[in-house]
Design a protein around this motif. Structure first.
Motif, PDB file in Angstrom:
ATOM      1  N   GLY A   1       0.860  -1.344  -0.098  1.00 47.67           N
ATOM      2  CA  GLY A   1       0.072  -0.135  -0.363  1.00 47.67           C
ATOM      3  C   GLY A   1       0.470   0.941  -0.235  1.00 47.67           C
ATOM      4  O   GLY A   1       2.067   1.224   0.293  1.00 47.67           O
ATOM      5  N   PRO A   2      -0.075   2.400  -0.158  1.00 49.95           N
ATOM      6  CA  PRO A   2      -1.540   2.405  -0.604  1.00 49.95           C
ATOM      7  C   PRO A   2      -1.648   2.126  -1.560  1.00 49.95           C
ATOM      8  O   PRO A   2      -0.439   1.734  -3.142  1.00 49.95           O
ATOM      9  CB  PRO A   2      -1.323   4.018  -0.466  1.00 49.95           C
ATOM     10  N   ASN A   3      -3.064   1.490  -2.416  1.00 55.53           N
ATOM     11  CA  ASN A   3      -3.021   1.683  -3.182  1.00 55.53           C
ATOM     12  C   ASN A   3      -2.486   0.176  -4.283  1.00 55.53           C
ATOM     13  O   ASN A   3      -2.139   0.272  -5.346  1.00 55.53           O
ATOM     14  CB  ASN A   3      -3.504   2.221  -4.357  1.00 55.53           C
ATOM     15  N   VAL A   4      -3.119  -1.054  -3.336  1.00 53.58           N
ATOM     16  CA  VAL A   4      -2.436  -2.294  -3.727  1.00 53.58           C
ATOM     17  C   VAL A   4      -3.775  -3.463  -3.640  1.00 53.58           C
ATOM     18  O   VAL A   4      -4.356  -3.548  -2.992  1.00 53.58           O
ATOM     19  CB  VAL A   4      -1.528  -3.204  -3.499  1.00 53.58           C
ATOM     20  N   VAL A   5      -3.873  -4.032  -5.103  1.00 55.32           N
ATOM     21  CA  VAL A   5      -4.856  -5.517  -5.807  1.00 55.32           C
ATOM     22  C   VAL A   5      -4.204  -6.687  -5.911  1.00 55.32           C
ATOM     23  O   VAL A   5      -3.247  -6.188  -6.444  1.00 55.32           O
ATOM     24  CB  VAL A   5      -5.600  -4.998  -6.107  1.00 55.32           C
ATOM     25  N   LEU A   6      -3.916  -7.803  -4.974  1.00 58.44           N
ATOM     26  CA  LEU A   6      -3.523  -8.649  -5.114  1.00 58.44           C
ATOM     27  C   LEU A   6      -4.452  -9.708  -4.977  1.00 58.44           C
ATOM     28  O   LEU A   6      -5.329  -9.661  -4.558  1.00 58.44           O
ATOM     29  CB  LEU A   6      -2.988  -9.590  -3.915  1.00 58.44           C
TER      30      LEU A   6
END
Length: 354
Positions: A281-286
């Motif tokens: 982060g910030p703003n992380v998609v796994l």
């Protein structure tokens, strides 16, 4: 009311992510862009939604085959590129577009209120307009509006104009098939570059200022990541996912080891495994089934399904398609990687060297 989604482009500005999947099937959080658009339309109760598709349409048709919608969904597939205006003319010719319809660009993420657009329809098409005051108008359609009459007096698509204040084309229109009389079916037309400028010269294009807390054209990596952040911060499309702390979402079946740090927003999907001391982060998609090695640091990224990142990786402002593999100590910034890409140990992107 009908709705038409324009999704016939090839997504060239998001290559290589769009080589195998259409742009409209890329994910924001847990849902595709197409899902989010369809769900945005539901409160306005269209009885029919028509999709204008181009090459590589089959994945979209497969998705629609499994999607349950409260309205009829139809589609067309262009044999040759027709542009946004040509696609609408084809829908008219086929009989898939018969009355007033909301027309939407298929790379849009927004919560703008369509009500003023729908109730403001006159004898001419109406363009949804938003205020956009950051001074960078190179990448948007800019509009000069005569406020008293609501007539659009100037329309420039992705062209710098010297105006301190301007309105931006929001990529949403309310139109009737009769609005395109005089344009030849089967020819290539861009709504923004060909049809709307012509209608402006004839005083046949109106504008309506609409309100939105969020509006993003997702057609380039920077705005795609901005859209991801906006959606995650609002929990958009994350129904049923556990929020373990503000802005940190964890799907069942994922896990991490000790000393990990998360900065919202973060979404960790099922099957993910995160090593010791990872910073997200910030703003992380796994996405589903990802593995992140010990001591890695990720920010402003989307990592596609079943990707593997080795120990000590640094990834920033990047998009990875599914099955991507980074060996240990790879440092990557501002990179898009296609499906099943592999980068060896100690890879450096040029923006981080030195």
């Amino acid at each position: 009311m009908e709705a038409i989604i324009l999704a016939g482009g090839d997504g060239s500005r998001l290559r290589p992510l769009t080589r195998e999947q259409p742009k409209i099937l890329m994910r924001i959080g847990m849902k595709t862009i197409l899902q989010l658009i369809l769900e945005w339309l539901i409160p306005y109760k269209p009885y029919h939604v028509h999709l204008c598709l181009g090459k590589n349409a089959q994945p979209i048709l497969d998705f629609l085959g499994a999607y349950k919608a409260p309205f009829l969904i139809s589609h067309q597939i262009e044999k040759k590129a027709l542009g946004t205006g040509g696609a609408l003319l084809l829908a008219k010719e086929r009989g898939d577009w018969r009355e007033d319809a909301i027309v939407i660009n298929g790379d849009l993420l927004t919560d703008l209120d369509l009500t003023p657009l729908i109730t403001g329809k006159k004898e001419t098409p109406i363009v949804a307009l938003i205020n956009h005051g950051d001074g960078n108008n190179d990448d948007f359609g800019c509009v000069e509006l005569e406020y008293e009459s609501s007539i659009i007096r100037g329309f420039w698509e992705k062209k710098r104009i010297e105006q301190r204040k301007y309105l931006v084309n929001a990529g949403v229109y309310y139109m009737s098939p009769i609005d395109l009389l005089g344009f030849a079916e089967g020819s290539y037309y861009s709504l923004e570059r060909d049809i709307f400028p012509q209608l402006v010269t004839e005083n046949r294009l109106n504008g309506c200022i609409v309100q939105a807390t969020g509006w993003l054209d997702l057609g380039v990596p920077e705005r795609y990541l901005a859209g991801q952040k906006w959606a995650l911060m609002r929990g958009l499309g994350l129904n049923g996912v556990k929020e373990i702390q503000p802005g940190i979402f964890q799907e069942n079946g994922s896990s991490w080891e000790k000393d990990c740090q998360f900065q919202p927003p973060v979404l960790i999907r099922r099957g993910c495994r995160i090593g010791e001391g990872v910073n997200l982060g910030p703003n992380v998609v796994l996405d589903e089934g990802c593995w992140v090695g010990r001591g890695s640091v990720l920010s402003d990224v989307y990592i596609g399904k079943n990707s593997r990142l080795g120990e000590g990786c640094r990834v920033r402002e990047s998009l990875f398609d599914e099955g991507t593999s980074l060996d240990e100590r790879a440092w990557i910034e501002r990179i898009c990687l296609g499906a099943r890409s592999q980068l060896r140990a100690e890879t450096r992107s040029w923006t981080l060297e030195g």
